[in-house]
Design a protein around this motif. Sequence first.
Motif, PDB file in Angstrom:
ATOM      1  N   MET A 107      -5.174  14.282  18.760  1.00  0.00           N
ATOM      2  CA  MET A 107      -6.162  14.053  18.758  1.00  0.00           C
ATOM      3  C   MET A 107      -6.754  13.686  17.924  1.00  0.00           C
ATOM      4  N   ASP A 108      -7.004  11.988  18.029  1.00  0.00           N
ATOM      5  CA  ASP A 108      -7.382  11.391  16.847  1.00  0.00           C
ATOM      6  C   ASP A 108      -9.297  11.683  17.076  1.00  0.00           C
ATOM      7  N   ILE A 109     -10.080  11.603  16.590  1.00  0.00           N
ATOM      8  CA  ILE A 109     -11.431  11.034  16.720  1.00  0.00           C
ATOM      9  C   ILE A 109     -12.074   9.777  15.877  1.00  0.00           C
ATOM     10  N   SER A 110     -12.171   9.008  16.111  1.00  0.00           N
ATOM     11  CA  SER A 110     -13.037   8.593  15.452  1.00  0.00           C
ATOM     12  C   SER A 110     -15.070   7.581  15.657  1.00  0.00           C
ATOM     13  N   SER A 111     -15.155   6.890  15.585  1.00  0.00           N
ATOM     14  CA  SER A 111     -16.427   6.355  15.319  1.00  0.00           C
ATOM     15  C   SER A 111     -17.436   7.014  17.043  1.00  0.00           C
ATOM     16  N   GLY A 112     -16.087   5.656  17.529  1.00  0.00           N
ATOM     17  CA  GLY A 112     -16.100   5.377  18.753  1.00  0.00           C
ATOM     18  C   GLY A 112     -14.998   5.522  19.810  1.00  0.00           C
ATOM     19  N   GLY A 113     -14.250   5.788  19.340  1.00  0.00           N
ATOM     20  CA  GLY A 113     -13.358   6.760  20.427  1.00  0.00           C
ATOM     21  C   GLY A 113     -12.536   8.123  20.049  1.00  0.00           C
ATOM     22  N   LEU A 114     -11.997   8.114  21.333  1.00  0.00           N
ATOM     23  CA  LEU A 114     -10.920   9.595  20.899  1.00  0.00           C
ATOM     24  C   LEU A 114      -9.907   9.052  21.787  1.00  0.00           C
ATOM     25  N   GLY A 115      -8.298   9.477  20.921  1.00  0.00           N
ATOM     26  CA  GLY A 115      -6.811   9.267  22.122  1.00  0.00           C
ATOM     27  C   GLY A 115      -6.117  11.045  21.545  1.00  0.00           C
ATOM     28  N   ILE A 116      -5.807  10.905  22.528  1.00  0.00           N
ATOM     29  CA  ILE A 116      -5.138  12.652  23.048  1.00  0.00           C
ATOM     30  C   ILE A 116      -3.152  11.888  23.502  1.00  0.00           C
ATOM     31  N   THR A 117      -2.783  12.669  22.698  1.00  0.00           N
ATOM     32  CA  THR A 117      -1.611  12.588  22.769  1.00  0.00           C
ATOM     33  C   THR A 117      -0.268  13.430  22.827  1.00  0.00           C
ATOM     34  N   PHE A 118      -0.106  13.528  24.269  1.00  0.00           N
ATOM     35  CA  PHE A 118       1.081  15.040  24.116  1.00  0.00           C
ATOM     36  C   PHE A 118       2.368  14.952  23.778  1.00  0.00           C
ATOM     37  N   VAL A 119       3.120  15.091  22.614  1.00  0.00           N
ATOM     38  CA  VAL A 119       4.542  15.098  21.607  1.00  0.00           C
ATOM     39  C   VAL A 119       5.265  16.897  22.715  1.00  0.00           C
ATOM     40  N   ASP A 120       6.342  16.057  23.447  1.00  0.00           N
ATOM     41  CA  ASP A 120       6.906  17.312  23.563  1.00  0.00           C
ATOM     42  C   ASP A 120       8.513  16.610  23.372  1.00  0.00           C
ATOM     43  N   ASP A 121       8.922  17.844  22.759  1.00  0.00           N
ATOM     44  CA  ASP A 121      10.946  17.124  22.445  1.00  0.00           C
ATOM     45  C   ASP A 121      11.255  15.933  21.796  1.00  0.00           C
ATOM     46  N   GLU A 122      10.381  15.584  21.321  1.00  0.00           N
ATOM     47  CA  GLU A 122      10.302  13.884  20.216  1.00  0.00           C
ATOM     48  C   GLU A 122       9.655  12.677  21.375  1.00  0.00           C
ATOM     49  N   LYS A 123       9.340  13.652  22.696  1.00  0.00           N
ATOM     50  CA  LYS A 123       9.184  12.463  24.129  1.00  0.00           C
ATOM     51  C   LYS A 123       7.432  12.460  24.474  1.00  0.00           C
ATOM     52  N   ILE A 124       7.261  11.086  24.320  1.00  0.00           N
ATOM     53  CA  ILE A 124       5.616  11.387  24.412  1.00  0.00           C
ATOM     54  C   ILE A 124       5.237  11.350  25.852  1.00  0.00           C
ATOM     55  N   LYS A 125       4.636  13.165  26.344  1.00  0.00           N
ATOM     56  CA  LYS A 125       4.897  12.843  27.521  1.00  0.00           C
ATOM     57  C   LYS A 125       3.906  12.565  28.188  1.00  0.00           C
ATOM     58  N   TYR A 126       2.041  12.802  27.177  1.00  0.00           N
ATOM     59  CA  TYR A 126       0.796  12.926  28.218  1.00  0.00           C
ATOM     60  C   TYR A 126       0.329  11.501  26.917  1.00  0.00           C
ATOM     61  N   GLN A 127      -0.458  10.204  27.474  1.00  0.00           N
ATOM     62  CA  GLN A 127      -1.333   9.720  26.757  1.00  0.00           C
ATOM     63  C   GLN A 127      -2.282   9.405  27.034  1.00  0.00           C
ATOM     64  N   GLN A 128      -3.689   9.593  26.657  1.00  0.00           N
ATOM     65  CA  GLN A 128      -5.054   8.987  27.634  1.00  0.00           C
ATOM     66  C   GLN A 128      -5.857   8.875  26.086  1.00  0.00           C
ATOM     67  N   ASN A 129      -6.550   7.739  26.350  1.00  0.00           N
ATOM     68  CA  ASN A 129      -7.929   7.548  25.416  1.00  0.00           C
ATOM     69  C   ASN A 129      -9.390   7.367  26.012  1.00  0.00           C
ATOM     70  N   PHE A 130     -10.495   7.585  25.614  1.00  0.00           N
ATOM     71  CA  PHE A 130     -11.955   7.778  26.111  1.00  0.00           C
ATOM     72  C   PHE A 130     -12.716   7.062  25.117  1.00  0.00           C
ATOM     73  N   HIS A 131     -13.552   6.303  25.398  1.00  0.00           N
ATOM     74  CA  HIS A 131     -14.597   6.304  25.033  1.00  0.00           C
ATOM     75  C   HIS A 131     -15.857   7.164  24.964  1.00  0.00           C
ATOM     76  N   VAL A 132     -15.422   7.814  23.527  1.00  0.00           N
ATOM     77  CA  VAL A 132     -16.068   9.246  23.240  1.00  0.00           C
ATOM     78  C   VAL A 132     -15.806   9.311  21.751  1.00  0.00           C
ATOM     79  N   GLY A 133     -16.736   8.829  20.633  1.00  0.00           N
ATOM     80  CA  GLY A 133     -16.715   9.036  20.065  1.00  0.00           C
ATOM     81  C   GLY A 133     -18.090   9.578  19.214  1.00  0.00           C
TER      82      GLY A 133
END
Length: 515
Positions: free
Chosen positions: A145-171
Amino acid sequence: MKKKSYTTFAAIHLGSEMISMQIVEYRNMNKVKVIEQCNHRVKLGEETFKNKIIPFSMVSEICELLQGYKRLMTEYGVEECSVQATTAVREALNQVFLLDQIYIKTGLKVKVVDMPQEIYTKYTAIRQTLRSEGVTGKEYGMLLMDISSGGLGITFVDDEKIKYQQNFHVGIIRIKESFNRNQRNGTQFNRALTEFLASTMGPVREALKDANIRYLILSGTETELLLQMLGMDIQAKVTRIKAEEFMELFNKVHKLNLPQIIKVFNIKESVAELVLPTILLYEQLLALVPTKEIIITADRFIDGIQLLHIGPKTDKEYAAELEKEQLSLIHNIGEHYNYDAKHARQVERLALAMFDKLSKSHGMDSHCRTLVQATALLHDIGKYISMRSHSLYTYKLIMSTDILGFSDDDKKIVALASYYHANQLFENKAGSPEIEKELTPLVAKIAALVRLADAMDRSYQQKIKLCKVSVKDGTMRIEAKSKVDLTLEEWTFDGKAVFFEEVYGLKAILERVSE
């Protein structure tokens, strides 16, 4: 004269709260030496999120600062440079004037990255740091979970594969600027903000409900504030914290008003105003996943700029690893829409066989190759909604999906190529998506390849096991090895070859060769 054994590279980041520069000397990604670092605080985010523009006085300040950075670059003999801007510049209505002023006064060209690119750039740096700590995600899931001033990125990694990724305008600063001072000081602010964040996180909670997550990885500008409040070393590259420590801090902050927060944690009022949005956002994030350990990394966007510049350029294995991980998310998007995985992989394989033979002579690079792969893998996902109009819905689904590391133009190229693999390019049919002139050549090249590759698996039976592509005397000849009849594929190929001939100026022929 002895030849230099290293290259000097400068990375500059125009962020929402800081304008930073890092100059390094490198031989490869394992031999990098930082020789200069500069950081200058700005309030770009506050101005953009509040007023939607960057005022002239701040434009002048930015240009003066970058002029100073340019002088430093000259002194250090910088040979390569990358200047990138994120959320605040990206969302400023007067962005074009700022970039023009910067170029006129400094000669620097600024690349404004889209949110999926911003999150991906930081993600690569974070993943590299985690691997050095032995945290790979090979046998367990982890949520970044990366939180910046203006955004939030959520990335789920399992077995070295990206299984889910979503970005929000919530910082953090965006949240702060979404409420006025009276609202923030009101007795109901905690409850209102909690409900606001909970509703935003709802889709993520549903998507991750069955995920087995061992680590929660936090990064972003406000993690420094969190570490300071926890009394931990804010300079540490990696910090491991138990979930209970977080909850103790949250419970403590909930009982304090703004003056008490300033006194207890010995912080400035301007910083203290960010504490409550920060705490409440972290609470919501922790509520998403039951995890015992939280890892905070100090990686910044500028570290990602450096890694993505040096890594793929000096290490082919690292470049292949990045491509594999990025494509794992493309496959996951396909799975979400019930794509035919065997057909998609066959179209990808056949399209790449043609691309690899044609790319050099037709001006297409490795990034174009990735766009071909993405198009091949996603070209049919619209069938999830409608078989009859699947190409139009494929376009709409791709355009409405964040693809980690892809710019808006990249995504548009993949969406358009997916649509036009099954439609005439200039027919102007009602409802057809618009295509900008500057994107047309590449969209057409990708669509033509995927159109032929799709035709070569018209039966969806993967009849062609191997194929050899050759180009000679104005003809692209594909020798397809197969033990079974290819009549349907040959007939379909002949019908689709006209578009390829128009785009590439080559006649296309498919021949079956017995195995």
